[in-house]
Design a protein around this motif. Sequence first.
Motif, short mmCIF file in Angstrom:
data_model
loop_
_atom_site.label_atom_id
_atom_site.label_comp_id
_atom_site.label_asym_id
_atom_site.label_seq_id
_atom_site.Cartn_x
_atom_site.Cartn_y
_atom_site.Cartn_z
N ILE A 40 26.80 18.90 81.34
CA ILE A 40 25.63 19.10 80.64
C ILE A 40 25.21 17.64 79.92
O ILE A 40 24.35 16.82 80.15
CB ILE A 40 25.53 20.04 79.69
CG1 ILE A 40 25.82 21.46 80.58
CG2 ILE A 40 24.16 20.24 78.96
CD1 ILE A 40 25.20 21.91 81.69
N GLY A 41 26.44 17.19 79.00
CA GLY A 41 26.15 15.90 78.19
C GLY A 41 25.80 14.83 78.99
O GLY A 41 24.96 13.96 78.59
N GLY A 42 26.93 14.61 80.14
CA GLY A 42 26.65 13.51 80.86
C GLY A 42 25.23 13.27 81.62
O GLY A 42 24.43 12.09 81.41
N HIS A 46 24.88 35.87 79.66
CA HIS A 46 25.08 35.20 80.97
C HIS A 46 23.84 34.20 81.08
O HIS A 46 24.09 33.81 82.14
CB HIS A 46 25.50 36.15 81.98
CG HIS A 46 26.66 37.07 81.90
ND1 HIS A 46 27.88 36.74 81.37
CD2 HIS A 46 26.75 38.58 82.00
CE1 HIS A 46 28.68 37.75 81.23
NE2 HIS A 46 27.95 38.95 81.75
N LEU A 47 23.22 34.05 80.13
CA LEU A 47 22.03 32.97 80.39
C LEU A 47 22.25 31.82 79.59
O LEU A 47 23.03 31.62 78.60
CB LEU A 47 20.79 33.80 79.95
CG LEU A 47 20.29 34.81 80.81
CD1 LEU A 47 19.19 35.82 79.90
CD2 LEU A 47 19.88 34.53 82.21
N PRO A 48 21.82 30.69 79.94
CA PRO A 48 22.02 29.26 79.43
C PRO A 48 21.25 29.37 77.93
O PRO A 48 20.44 30.24 77.62
CB PRO A 48 21.29 28.29 80.31
CG PRO A 48 20.26 29.31 81.13
CD PRO A 48 20.79 30.45 81.25
N ILE A 49 21.67 28.41 77.32
CA ILE A 49 21.04 28.30 75.79
C ILE A 49 20.19 26.86 75.98
O ILE A 49 21.00 25.91 76.19
CB ILE A 49 21.99 28.47 74.67
CG1 ILE A 49 22.40 29.66 74.69
CG2 ILE A 49 21.08 27.84 73.40
CD1 ILE A 49 23.46 29.67 73.48
N ILE A 54 15.84 23.12 62.27
CA ILE A 54 16.40 21.83 62.12
C ILE A 54 15.73 20.71 63.27
O ILE A 54 15.98 20.63 64.24
CB ILE A 54 17.84 21.25 62.15
CG1 ILE A 54 18.51 22.40 61.43
CG2 ILE A 54 18.25 20.11 61.98
CD1 ILE A 54 19.96 22.54 61.20
N ALA A 55 14.54 19.98 62.78
CA ALA A 55 13.97 19.22 63.66
C ALA A 55 14.88 17.96 64.13
O ALA A 55 15.64 17.55 63.54
CB ALA A 55 12.85 18.21 62.80
N GLY A 56 14.73 17.60 65.39
CA GLY A 56 15.53 16.74 66.11
C GLY A 56 16.81 16.89 66.73
O GLY A 56 17.50 16.40 67.44
N LEU A 57 17.20 18.36 66.45
CA LEU A 57 18.40 18.97 67.08
C LEU A 57 18.05 19.88 68.16
O LEU A 57 17.32 20.69 67.86
CB LEU A 57 19.25 19.80 66.00
CG LEU A 57 20.47 20.22 66.24
CD1 LEU A 57 21.55 19.26 66.59
CD2 LEU A 57 21.08 21.05 65.02
N THR A 58 18.78 19.69 69.20
CA THR A 58 18.71 20.39 70.48
C THR A 58 20.08 21.29 70.69
O THR A 58 21.00 20.15 70.81
CB THR A 58 17.98 19.66 71.52
OG1 THR A 58 16.97 19.05 71.26
CG2 THR A 58 17.82 20.42 72.76
N VAL A 59 20.01 22.24 71.39
CA VAL A 59 21.25 22.80 71.83
C VAL A 59 21.15 23.18 73.32
O VAL A 59 20.06 23.57 73.85
CB VAL A 59 21.51 24.34 71.14
CG1 VAL A 59 22.73 24.98 71.32
CG2 VAL A 59 21.51 24.03 69.41
N ALA A 60 22.24 22.72 74.02
CA ALA A 60 22.19 23.16 75.38
C ALA A 60 23.53 23.68 75.97
O ALA A 60 24.75 23.13 75.57
CB ALA A 60 22.02 21.75 76.01
N SER A 61 23.57 24.79 76.32
CA SER A 61 24.73 25.28 77.19
C SER A 61 24.50 26.08 78.39
O SER A 61 23.26 26.82 78.45
CB SER A 61 25.23 26.27 76.24
OG SER A 61 26.24 27.09 76.92
N ALA A 102 16.95 19.89 78.38
CA ALA A 102 17.45 19.65 77.00
C ALA A 102 17.09 18.17 76.71
O ALA A 102 16.49 17.89 75.69
CB ALA A 102 18.94 19.80 77.01
N ALA A 103 16.91 17.07 77.75
CA ALA A 103 16.55 15.96 77.42
C ALA A 103 15.25 15.71 77.02
O ALA A 103 14.50 15.21 76.22
CB ALA A 103 17.01 14.74 78.51
N ASP A 104 14.32 16.54 77.92
CA ASP A 104 12.83 16.83 77.71
C ASP A 104 12.75 17.21 76.35
O ASP A 104 11.87 16.89 75.66
CB ASP A 104 12.32 17.74 78.63
CG ASP A 104 12.34 17.10 80.34
OD1 ASP A 104 12.61 15.85 80.38
OD2 ASP A 104 12.16 17.97 80.88
N LEU A 105 13.47 18.28 76.00
CA LEU A 105 12.94 18.89 74.52
C LEU A 105 13.41 18.05 73.56
O LEU A 105 12.41 17.88 72.54
CB LEU A 105 13.79 20.27 74.42
CG LEU A 105 13.53 21.45 75.06
CD1 LEU A 105 14.07 22.57 74.75
CD2 LEU A 105 12.20 21.79 75.17
#
Length: 415
Positions: free
Chosen positions: A16-18, A320-323, A335-342, A358-361
């Motif tokens: 995800i991060g890569g 069982h769904l993504p975040i 928290i503005a500027g903070l995005t969570v991705a799982s 996540a990059a889009d958000l």
Amino acid sequence: MAADVADVVIVGAGAIGGWASYFARAAGAERVVVVERDVAGYGASSRAAGIVRAQGGTEATVRLGRWSIDFYKRQASLLGTDSGFRELGYLLLATSEAEVRAGRERVEMQRALGLDVEWLDAPEATARCVVLAPEGHAGGSYLASDGAIDPPRNVRAYLLAMQQTGVELRERTPCIGLRTSTTSEGARVEGVDTPSGTIATRNVVLTGGPGLRALGELAGLRIPVGGARHQVAVTEPDPAFDVERMPMVFDVGAGLYWRLEEGGLLFGMSNPTEAPGPARAVDWDYLGRMRERLGRLVPVTRGLELRKVWAATIDYTPDHLPIIGPGVKPEGERIAGLTVASAGGHGMMWGPAVAAAAADLALTGRSDVVDCDPLGLDRFDESGRSRLATDPIALPFPVAADDALAGADASGSDL
């Protein structure tokens, strides 16, 4: 000494991060830094089974799977490298009348979204997958365009993509804190603390697989992501598997899947009755029971020796769904500027799509990949229970998941 400043900092260099770092650079972010506590791809990202399907159990997961497959197919032209995607076809097997009813309803939903999925009865399924036993199942849904990637090759692909686009990767550099400020408009992220100092930034994407919950706590977030053992084994080669293409199969009710691998059969599983937590060893007893079930459904595997066996900690969410969404504290403060991705344990299957969204958000606040609004942290209550229906096509993660996520630490860590 020059200030350490980035347009975007991504925490975690798994799938995800890569990929998120690549998509952020491709979208125009000038300086993208990825911090990783170990080395890139060290955890489940390089130890997965690599199965990728568009046959999701919800509309959102269908879209995520289809987007990811399309991206895997375009990688060579985009990057000059790829993750090794192979189109094999995927049969989601039903072994009860209830599973048949649910499977047929799922096919209707998927076809309405444009998937060319079909329902195969038992004889048709056996004819399509010739090693499948004629009894013990009732057929299932089948999509020819589903397939698999090679997980280590996927790690190499996103590392090359990061290098080509100028992403700065800092391995063995954990995130030890998140800097925030409070303004008249509310809280916003200001930087990422590492043992080497602070990286100033106004955009942070938190990834991290099973460790995402602990990362969220650094910013006061409650992220209901846990870790569970997942096991994979590969049989020795057999002439029955010496073919160019054979459908992958998922025994949905048992959470047992298999596909071709190096002339043998790769099969994987998770045990829903064990306690959540990091994988430390192979559970040989459960592996043996699943191997017996595999032998009933694929008789040719009876008596075959195993060439490889491994365990890894994979992440899961209660539904069982993504975040994919903004950092929101339990009391509702964003928290503005903070995005969570799982990806919720589906890093190969949904990884590129989750990463792109996540990059889009992070950069624009919205994404065309998938509707992210229902997939944020605000869908969970204080006990980690989701208001969304659970995705029915998933590995059977621990039944104690809700209790673990609400109380004792189940975040775990990758191998």
